[in-house]
Motif scaffolding. Sequence first.
Motif, PDB file in Angstrom:
ATOM      1  N   PRO A 130      67.157  22.696  24.135  1.00  0.00           N
ATOM      2  CA  PRO A 130      66.686  23.309  25.389  1.00  0.00           C
ATOM      3  C   PRO A 130      66.205  24.736  25.154  1.00  0.00           C
ATOM      4  CG  PRO A 130      68.833  22.262  25.672  1.00  0.00           C
ATOM      5  CD  PRO A 130      68.570  22.316  24.198  1.00  0.00           C
ATOM      6  N   GLU A 131      65.280  25.199  25.980  1.00  0.00           N
ATOM      7  CA  GLU A 131      64.731  26.532  25.841  1.00  0.00           C
ATOM      8  C   GLU A 131      65.822  27.592  25.987  1.00  0.00           C
ATOM      9  OE1 GLU A 131      62.277  29.561  25.061  1.00  0.00           O
ATOM     10  OE2 GLU A 131      61.820  27.423  24.854  1.00  0.00           O
ATOM     11  N   GLU A 132      66.767  27.362  26.877  1.00  0.00           N
ATOM     12  CA  GLU A 132      67.856  28.320  27.070  1.00  0.00           C
ATOM     13  C   GLU A 132      68.693  28.457  25.792  1.00  0.00           C
ATOM     14  OE1 GLU A 132      71.808  28.959  29.933  1.00  0.00           O
ATOM     15  OE2 GLU A 132      70.335  27.390  30.394  1.00  0.00           O
ATOM     16  N   ARG A 133      68.963  27.336  25.134  1.00  0.00           N
ATOM     17  CA  ARG A 133      69.729  27.375  23.890  1.00  0.00           C
ATOM     18  C   ARG A 133      68.931  28.066  22.789  1.00  0.00           C
ATOM     19  NH1 ARG A 133      74.022  28.300  21.111  1.00  0.00           N
ATOM     20  NH2 ARG A 133      74.457  26.880  19.397  1.00  0.00           N
ATOM     21  N   HIS A 134      67.625  27.832  22.759  1.00  0.00           N
ATOM     22  CA  HIS A 134      66.756  28.498  21.791  1.00  0.00           C
ATOM     23  C   HIS A 134      66.835  30.012  21.966  1.00  0.00           C
ATOM     24  CE1 HIS A 134      62.980  30.143  20.188  1.00  0.00           C
ATOM     25  NE2 HIS A 134      62.955  29.093  19.367  1.00  0.00           N
ATOM     26  N   ARG A 135      66.741  30.477  23.200  1.00  0.00           N
ATOM     27  CA  ARG A 135      66.797  31.916  23.467  1.00  0.00           C
ATOM     28  C   ARG A 135      68.143  32.498  23.048  1.00  0.00           C
ATOM     29  NH1 ARG A 135      64.079  30.556  28.362  1.00  0.00           N
ATOM     30  NH2 ARG A 135      66.087  30.591  29.450  1.00  0.00           N
ATOM     31  N   ALA A 136      69.226  31.753  23.307  1.00  0.00           N
ATOM     32  CA  ALA A 136      70.560  32.234  22.953  1.00  0.00           C
ATOM     33  C   ALA A 136      70.722  32.359  21.445  1.00  0.00           C
ATOM     34  CB  ALA A 136      71.620  31.290  23.523  1.00  0.00           C
ATOM     35  N   LEU A 137      70.186  31.406  20.700  1.00  0.00           N
ATOM     36  CA  LEU A 137      70.288  31.457  19.243  1.00  0.00           C
ATOM     37  C   LEU A 137      69.494  32.630  18.671  1.00  0.00           C
ATOM     38  CD1 LEU A 137      69.993  27.638  18.433  1.00  0.00           C
ATOM     39  CD2 LEU A 137      72.023  29.076  18.157  1.00  0.00           C
ATOM     40  N   VAL A 138      68.340  32.884  19.240  1.00  0.00           N
ATOM     41  CA  VAL A 138      67.540  34.024  18.790  1.00  0.00           C
ATOM     42  C   VAL A 138      68.230  35.332  19.158  1.00  0.00           C
ATOM     43  CG1 VAL A 138      65.352  35.250  19.086  1.00  0.00           C
ATOM     44  CG2 VAL A 138      65.366  32.754  18.850  1.00  0.00           C
ATOM     45  N   GLU A 139      68.821  35.391  20.342  1.00  0.00           N
ATOM     46  CA  GLU A 139      69.479  36.610  20.799  1.00  0.00           C
ATOM     47  C   GLU A 139      70.662  36.979  19.914  1.00  0.00           C
ATOM     48  OE1 GLU A 139      69.963  40.002  22.923  1.00  0.00           O
ATOM     49  OE2 GLU A 139      68.292  38.592  23.014  1.00  0.00           O
ATOM     50  N   GLU A 140      71.286  36.003  19.282  1.00  0.00           N
ATOM     51  CA  GLU A 140      72.415  36.272  18.382  1.00  0.00           C
ATOM     52  C   GLU A 140      72.006  37.067  17.147  1.00  0.00           C
ATOM     53  OE1 GLU A 140      75.508  32.519  18.912  1.00  0.00           O
ATOM     54  OE2 GLU A 140      73.934  32.419  17.398  1.00  0.00           O
ATOM     55  N   THR A 141      70.746  36.968  16.766  1.00  0.00           N
ATOM     56  CA  THR A 141      70.304  37.630  15.538  1.00  0.00           C
ATOM     57  C   THR A 141      70.129  39.123  15.764  1.00  0.00           C
ATOM     58  OG1 THR A 141      67.923  37.380  15.977  1.00  0.00           O
ATOM     59  CG2 THR A 141      69.030  35.528  14.903  1.00  0.00           C
ATOM     60  N   HIS A 142      70.149  39.881  14.680  1.00  0.00           N
ATOM     61  CA  HIS A 142      69.892  41.318  14.769  1.00  0.00           C
ATOM     62  C   HIS A 142      68.398  41.616  14.867  1.00  0.00           C
ATOM     63  CE1 HIS A 142      73.956  42.393  12.638  1.00  0.00           C
ATOM     64  NE2 HIS A 142      74.111  41.723  13.756  1.00  0.00           N
ATOM     65  N   ASN A 143      67.590  40.767  14.238  1.00  0.00           N
ATOM     66  CA  ASN A 143      66.146  41.029  14.221  1.00  0.00           C
ATOM     67  C   ASN A 143      65.390  40.276  15.309  1.00  0.00           C
ATOM     68  OD1 ASN A 143      66.426  38.500  13.130  1.00  0.00           O
ATOM     69  ND2 ASN A 143      65.508  38.996  11.148  1.00  0.00           N
ATOM     70  N   LYS A 144      66.126  39.564  16.152  1.00  0.00           N
ATOM     71  CA  LYS A 144      65.589  38.924  17.359  1.00  0.00           C
ATOM     72  C   LYS A 144      64.426  37.976  17.070  1.00  0.00           C
ATOM     73  CE  LYS A 144      68.653  41.299  19.416  1.00  0.00           C
ATOM     74  NZ  LYS A 144      69.958  40.639  19.635  1.00  0.00           N
ATOM     75  N   ARG A 145      64.600  37.179  16.048  1.00  0.00           N
ATOM     76  CA  ARG A 145      63.628  36.119  15.783  1.00  0.00           C
ATOM     77  C   ARG A 145      64.339  34.924  15.169  1.00  0.00           C
ATOM     78  NH1 ARG A 145      62.241  34.915  10.574  1.00  0.00           N
ATOM     79  NH2 ARG A 145      62.413  36.490   8.928  1.00  0.00           N
ATOM     80  N   PRO A 146      63.795  33.726  15.369  1.00  0.00           N
ATOM     81  CA  PRO A 146      64.379  32.569  14.694  1.00  0.00           C
ATOM     82  C   PRO A 146      64.051  32.608  13.211  1.00  0.00           C
ATOM     83  CG  PRO A 146      62.370  31.925  15.825  1.00  0.00           C
ATOM     84  CD  PRO A 146      62.643  33.359  16.210  1.00  0.00           C
ATOM     85  N   GLY A 147      64.847  31.941  12.417  1.00  0.00           N
ATOM     86  CA  GLY A 147      64.515  31.812  11.009  1.00  0.00           C
ATOM     87  C   GLY A 147      63.322  30.891  10.840  1.00  0.00           C
ATOM     88  N   ALA A 148      62.669  31.024   9.689  1.00  0.00           N
ATOM     89  CA  ALA A 148      61.558  30.156   9.320  1.00  0.00           C
ATOM     90  C   ALA A 148      61.939  29.413   8.038  1.00  0.00           C
ATOM     91  CB  ALA A 148      60.284  30.970   9.100  1.00  0.00           C
ATOM     92  N   VAL A 149      61.367  28.248   7.856  1.00  0.00           N
ATOM     93  CA  VAL A 149      61.697  27.485   6.648  1.00  0.00           C
ATOM     94  C   VAL A 149      61.359  28.276   5.393  1.00  0.00           C
ATOM     95  CG1 VAL A 149      61.549  25.209   7.715  1.00  0.00           C
ATOM     96  CG2 VAL A 149      59.471  26.270   6.795  1.00  0.00           C
ATOM     97  N   ASP A 150      60.352  29.131   5.480  1.00  0.00           N
ATOM     98  CA  ASP A 150      59.966  29.896   4.299  1.00  0.00           C
ATOM     99  C   ASP A 150      60.989  30.986   3.969  1.00  0.00           C
ATOM    100  OD1 ASP A 150      57.929  29.961   2.258  1.00  0.00           O
ATOM    101  OD2 ASP A 150      57.395  31.953   2.993  1.00  0.00           O
ATOM    102  N   ASP A 151      61.767  31.422   4.958  1.00  0.00           N
ATOM    103  CA  ASP A 151      62.851  32.355   4.663  1.00  0.00           C
ATOM    104  C   ASP A 151      63.831  31.721   3.676  1.00  0.00           C
ATOM    105  OD1 ASP A 151      61.985  34.391   6.451  1.00  0.00           O
ATOM    106  OD2 ASP A 151      62.969  33.378   8.131  1.00  0.00           O
TER     107      ASP A 151
END
Length: 238
Positions: free
Chosen positions: A186-207
Motif C-alpha cells: 500500500p502507498e501508506e506503507r511505502h511512505r512509512a518505509l521511506v520515512e524510516e530512512t535518514h536520507n528519505k528515499r527507498p533503496g534501489a537494486v543498484d545500491d
Amino acid sequence: MTRTVLVTGGTSGIGRAIAQRFAADQAEVFITGRNPNTVEQTAKEIKAHGVVCDATSTEQVGALAARLDAVDVLVNAAGGLPEPASGDLSTLEGQLAQWQSSLAQNLLTAVLTTVAVQDKLTSSSCVISIGSIGAERRGGSYGAAKAALAAWNASLSAELAPKGVTCNVISAGFVADTNFFGGQLPEERHRALVEETHNKRPGAVDDIARTACFLASPGARHITGQTIHVNGGAFTTR
C-alpha cells in the motif's frame, strides 16, 4: 583473468541487478531461477548463462555445481516471503508450513548452494548472501530465517577465511522496484518505509549491486564474517 560469478535467484530484483553489474564488468556470469522461461529471457538480456535450478533441491543444486569448474564469486540471492503466504496460521500445520518455507527459501538455499560449490572456491573467492532488515525487527518467520543466515555466515567465514575466501551478508532495507511485495505494498506503507530512512528515499537494486561488487573487489579482502547494512539509516549499528 575472467572471473566466474554464480548468482542464485538472478532473474529479477536484487539478484538480477547484481548479475547484470558483474556481466557488465566482463565476468562470466551464471544465474539461476525456477522458471525456465524467465531464466532463458533474463540470461539473454544481461548476457549471462542461465541455469534452471530450485536451490532448495539437493539434486538440482548438485547438478548446478557439476557444471562449474571454479567459482570466484558466489551470490546467494535466492529468497522471498514464505509460500504459501496465505496459509491458515491459526493451525499448527499452517505455522509449520510457513516456517519451513521461510527457512528453505532464505537459509537453506544459501547453505546448500555454498556447500555444493565449496570445493570450487579459490583462494581469492568471496561468498555474498543477501539478508534483510527484517532480521532486526518485525520480520516474523522471514526475518528469523534471515537472522539465521547472518549467524551461519559468521561460522562459514571462520571456516573459509583461513583458505582466503571472504564471506559476508548484505542486509538490505526497503528496496523499490522488486517483486518482493508482489505489487501489493500500500502507498501508506511505502511512505512509512521511506520515512524510516535518514536520507528519505527507498533503496534501489543498484545500491545492493554496487555493494556486492565492492565486497568482491580487492579492496574488501579484509572484510569477512560481517553483515553490511544497506538501508539508508532505517536501521543503524554502532
